[in-house]
Design an enzyme around this catalytic site. Sequence first.
Site, PDB file in Angstrom:
ATOM      1  N   VAL A  20      -0.701 -11.980   1.958  1.00  0.00           N
ATOM      2  CA  VAL A  20      -0.470 -10.546   2.183  1.00  0.00           C
ATOM      3  C   VAL A  20       1.186 -10.697   2.836  1.00  0.00           C
ATOM      4  O   VAL A  20       1.446 -11.491   3.573  1.00  0.00           O
ATOM      5  CB  VAL A  20      -1.117 -10.060   2.963  1.00  0.00           C
ATOM      6  CG1 VAL A  20      -2.574  -9.575   2.250  1.00  0.00           C
ATOM      7  CG2 VAL A  20      -1.463 -10.253   4.394  1.00  0.00           C
ATOM      8  N   SER A  21       1.938  -9.820   2.244  1.00  0.00           N
ATOM      9  CA  SER A  21       3.141  -9.699   2.780  1.00  0.00           C
ATOM     10  C   SER A  21       3.215  -8.422   4.143  1.00  0.00           C
ATOM     11  O   SER A  21       1.922  -8.151   4.351  1.00  0.00           O
ATOM     12  CB  SER A  21       3.940  -8.914   1.946  1.00  0.00           C
ATOM     13  OG  SER A  21       3.716  -7.645   1.628  1.00  0.00           O
ATOM     14  N   THR A  22       4.175  -8.543   4.856  1.00  0.00           N
ATOM     15  CA  THR A  22       4.374  -8.011   5.972  1.00  0.00           C
ATOM     16  C   THR A  22       3.968  -6.322   5.777  1.00  0.00           C
ATOM     17  O   THR A  22       3.114  -5.831   6.595  1.00  0.00           O
ATOM     18  CB  THR A  22       5.713  -7.923   6.829  1.00  0.00           C
ATOM     19  OG1 THR A  22       5.906  -9.234   7.008  1.00  0.00           O
ATOM     20  CG2 THR A  22       5.709  -7.255   8.008  1.00  0.00           C
ATOM     21  N   GLU A  24       2.206  -5.342   3.521  1.00  0.00           N
ATOM     22  CA  GLU A  24       0.700  -5.245   2.794  1.00  0.00           C
ATOM     23  C   GLU A  24      -0.157  -5.299   4.075  1.00  0.00           C
ATOM     24  O   GLU A  24      -1.297  -4.544   4.404  1.00  0.00           O
ATOM     25  CB  GLU A  24       0.262  -6.251   1.913  1.00  0.00           C
ATOM     26  CG  GLU A  24       0.891  -5.836   0.712  1.00  0.00           C
ATOM     27  CD  GLU A  24       1.077  -6.859  -0.343  1.00  0.00           C
ATOM     28  OE1 GLU A  24       1.051  -6.625  -1.539  1.00  0.00           O
ATOM     29  OE2 GLU A  24       0.813  -8.270   0.007  1.00  0.00           O
TER      30      GLU A  24
END
Length: 231
Positions: A20-22, A24
């Site tokens: 997951v990205s920051t 997300e």
Amino acid sequence: MSRRKKQPGNPGVVVAYLRVSTDEQAASGAGIEAQRAAIEAEVARRGWVLHGTFTDAGMSGKSITGRPALAEALGTVESGEAGTLIVAKLDRLSRSLLDFAALMKRAQDGEWNLVALDLGIDLSTPAGEFLASVMASAAQWERRIISQRTKDALAAKRAAGVRLGRPSSLPSATRDRIVARRADGQTLRQIASDLNADGVDTSQGGRAWHASTVRAVLLIEDPSRQVRSNA
């Protein structure tokens, strides 16, 4: 002595990759768990063995580089400890079609399997192999389009008189001399020889002018100029 090729891992022994990205993470704390649940359900359905789960939290999917957990997951399948790398969604692995095509090629060359549940990608099946070939062709098309767009953009800048590349550190007197000598009909080799004879420094501070060096100066002064390398 030649190095023995590593034996491919058992395709029924899999490693899961989650990301997951920051942004997300901020939007939903369930991102990782949703991916984990989808993968574990598929592993159970197929009767596979989950060897390990690797998670990159707060990592972008723009590139496959710079992600420690992905590097570890790839190392596990490439060492033969596991035979399949599985992701819940393709964009968890990479948002770049070019990067994903490279990973598919890497998997095929290394004889390990790659599975993306959302698109039905599974290199161990005929349908999965077909989809992989389609995506590889699409990546090649994208690569050529990017190259053509870059060429078109550079041509447009040249036509508008924009100088490309690093600014020249050559004194204006030296540039003017080269342009004038060329206008008088001297060849590139003759100009280079005269500059060397007079001890004129190049733009890099050296004293070894060549026809190619002179040609580069002329092209910087006028990108539309047609200068043959042997003239």
